[in-house]
Write a protein that holds these residues in place. Structure first.
Motif, PDB file in Angstrom:
ATOM      1  N   SER A 343       0.806  -1.221   0.000  1.00 20.91           N
ATOM      2  CA  SER A 343       0.000   0.000   0.000  1.00 20.91           C
ATOM      3  C   SER A 343       0.838   1.269   0.000  1.00 20.91           C
ATOM      4  O   SER A 343       0.486   2.249  -0.669  1.00 20.91           O
ATOM      5  N   THR A 347       0.910   4.072  -2.949  1.00 25.42           N
ATOM      6  CA  THR A 347       0.502   5.450  -2.657  1.00 25.42           C
ATOM      7  C   THR A 347       1.598   6.457  -2.969  1.00 25.42           C
ATOM      8  O   THR A 347       1.333   7.531  -3.513  1.00 25.42           O
ATOM      9  N   THR A 481      -6.980  -5.383   2.796  1.00 27.76           N
ATOM     10  CA  THR A 481      -6.352  -4.454   1.851  1.00 27.76           C
ATOM     11  C   THR A 481      -6.847  -3.035   2.067  1.00 27.76           C
ATOM     12  O   THR A 481      -6.062  -2.070   2.020  1.00 27.76           O
ATOM     13  N   ARG A 482      -8.140  -2.871   2.304  1.00 28.44           N
ATOM     14  CA  ARG A 482      -8.693  -1.540   2.558  1.00 28.44           C
ATOM     15  C   ARG A 482      -8.062  -0.910   3.796  1.00 28.44           C
ATOM     16  O   ARG A 482      -7.724   0.286   3.795  1.00 28.44           O
ATOM     17  N   ASP A 485      -4.629   0.350   2.896  1.00 29.19           N
ATOM     18  CA  ASP A 485      -4.694   1.564   2.081  1.00 29.19           C
ATOM     19  C   ASP A 485      -4.983   2.799   2.930  1.00 29.19           C
ATOM     20  O   ASP A 485      -4.427   3.876   2.685  1.00 29.19           O
TER      21      ASP A 485
END
Length: 533
Positions: A343, A347, A481-482, A485
């Motif tokens: 992540s 980003t 995963t969320r 993130d």
């Protein structure tokens, strides 16, 4: 034996179900005590008076003492895979919603002093840890429990507040250890270094100036569980630093050394031609990270934290300080754990001073931003100082930060960090169990291990419970995963690297391939003494 043995995760996983079934405490070879060196320090202080109480202990060193002595219902197998019964004969969910979990104790289970272990003792132990609710966050591992019920002498039923597919793993951690009510009062911690339980060993501590200098583990004749004990006695000696520990191994004063060796020691042992000491390399899930006190004025603005994330060059950090013994990490969830996502790389991409400068300018942050990075001098090895000097060099080299570093002994560092006295600080994480939940919930759920002021309602109220409902951990990947993130966007923590782990032992010591599991659990029962050469 080969000088360097690499234990492959896939091989361990195949062996684990067979080996876990061996059971019993026979198989010890007698002889002299096996002496193990460590740089873990064990101190009883006013701020932390009960370092070995299962209801309080929450660091890898203390847990590695408790895992030898205080039995749990479940235990993580030799390698990877689902936990298997230990004090229990069998355990399992009894409903389709993963909200009711039942265990049957082994018949004839006893504490080391001969007292029977009953379902009431299990309930007492779990309820005690939950009610004491230590300020370091360890009780959060039991937070999904609503009530504990007993049915007769051997049946224990856990009614959960919400579905928790990771619950069997949590019952394998020392906070769920079974203690004798005669030794552990209900409403208070047991101070000092005494430990009693029904595990494979009894424990005697040698203490000097409120610090444990040596622990002696003697085979418990009353032990009844799934672990095969291959020795009669192990001595764990605490050294001030890795150099002193290495010198003791060279002299023959100790038989084996483990965490934490220096990168230089690992390199020397890897390349040495002398075959009297063997180096075992094995996969590990240890991670290191920077954490931010998001209430501190220096880093309260998210843009400051994002700029740090944009500048830090993990590859350069690892290459200069740890070499091949670590790998850059772009999430709190290690690359080898189901649900991992890069992540932070997704980003921020490659390190960029220009992007960091833009982030700060858009937020109206005046540069250079003054920060002090705090680290502990005596808990993760001597390379920690070099690591923080490199972080300082990178941040100051951008021209956007004015960074100083400050090293503090662990017994001062940890209480100060928990009180919010540091704006930025470095810590390591050795997982309680090898699941993505344990790299996220301990940091972002209620009563988290950092005592962090950072909260995110989506993570806490939706994503963590959603993940725990999935018995198939692959199905939890979307929620996991969320979460990763969100962490990359808001940067309450900044993951840095994931490490390997090593054991160095004299060549007549057997079982070294299993001396540590991937969660850095010390498995002293695996060690034996055989023929050298």
């Amino acid at each position: 034996m080969n000088r360097k043995t690499l234990v492959l995760p896939a091989v361990i996983g195949l062996l684990a179900p067979v080996l876990a079934a061996c059971g019993g405490s026979d198989g010890g070879d007698g002889g002299d005590a096996i002496v193990v060196g460590t740089t873990d320090r064990f101190t009883a202080s006013k701020a932390a008076p009960a370092p070995l109480d299962p209801a309080y202990a929450y660091e890898v060193g203390s847990w590695n003492i408790l895992r030898q002595t205080v039995q749990t219902l479940m235990v993580q197998p030799r390698g990877e895979g689902e936990p298997v019964p230990e004090a229990a004969e069998k355990c399992g969910f009894t409903d389709t919603g993963n909200e009711r979990y039942a265990c049957t104790l082994r018949d004839g289970l006893k504490f080391a002093n001969g007292d029977p272990v009953t379902a009431a003792d299990v309930k007492y132990s779990i309820d005690r840890a939950r009610s004491l609710k230590a300020d370091n966050g360890v009780a959060a591992l039991l937070s999904t429990i609503d009530t504990v019920e007993t049915q007769g002498e051997r049946e224990v039923v856990f009614h959960l507040k919400t579905a928790d597919a990771t619950f069997p793993f949590k019952l394998s951690t020392p906070v769920a250890g079974i203690v004798n009510p005669d030794d552990y009062a209900k409403g208070e911690l047991r101070n000092g270094f005494e430990v009693d339980g029904s595990g494979p060993y009894t424990f005697q501590a040698e203490v000097k100036d409120d610090e444990l200098v040596k622990g002696v583990f003697t085979r418990n004749p009353n032990y009844k569980g799934s672990l095969r004990v291959n020795n009669d006695k192990v001595e764990l000696v605490s050294f001030e630093d890795a150099d002193a520990m290495g010198a003791a191994l060279n002299r023959g004063d100790i038989d084996l050394m483990t965490r934490a060796m220096t990168p230089e020691q690992v390199r020397q042992l890897s390349n040495a031609s002398d075959d009297t000491v063997d180096l075992v390399e094995m996969p590990g899930l240890e991670i290191r990270y920077l954490a931010f006190n998001t209430n501190a004025p220096e880093v309260k603005d998210k843009a400051v934290r994002q700029a740090v994330a944009q500048i830090v060059n993990r590859s350069e950090l690892v290459s200069k300080v740890y070499g091949s013994q670590a790998e850059p990490l772009y999430s709190l969830v290690p690359a080898t754990v189901t649900g991992h996502s890069n992540s932070f790389f997704n980003t921020y991409g490659d390190p960029s001073v220009d992007k960091a400068k833009s982030l700060l300018a858009k937020a109206g942050v005046t540069t250079p931003v003054k920060l002090t990075l705090h680290y502990t001098t005596d808990h993760y090895g001597s390379a920690t100082e070099l690591e923080f000097e490199e972080l300082k060099r990178q941040l100051n080299g951008s021209g956007l930060f004015d960074v100083t570093t400050e090293g503090v002994p662990w017994d001062t560092f940890r209480p100060a960090q928990m009180k919010g006295e540091y704006e930025v600080y470095g810590l390591g994480w050795f997982p309680d169990f090898p699941d993505a939940d344990n790299f996220l919930a301990p940091f972002f759920d209620e009563d988290n291990v950092l005592n962090s002021p950072y909260t995110n309602s989506e993570i806490r109220d939706t994503l963590i419970p959603e993940s725990r409902r999935e018995a198939d951990r692959l199905s939890a990947a979307r929620s996991v995963t969320r979460m990763q993130d969100i962490v990359a966007e808001e940067v309450p923590v900044l993951p840095l690297w994931q490490g390997k782990q090593y054991v160095a032992a004299r060549d007549d010591i057997t079982g070294t391939a299993y001396a540590l599991n991937s969660s850095s659990t010390l498995q002293l029962w695996e060690l034996g003494r055989g023929a050298s050469g």
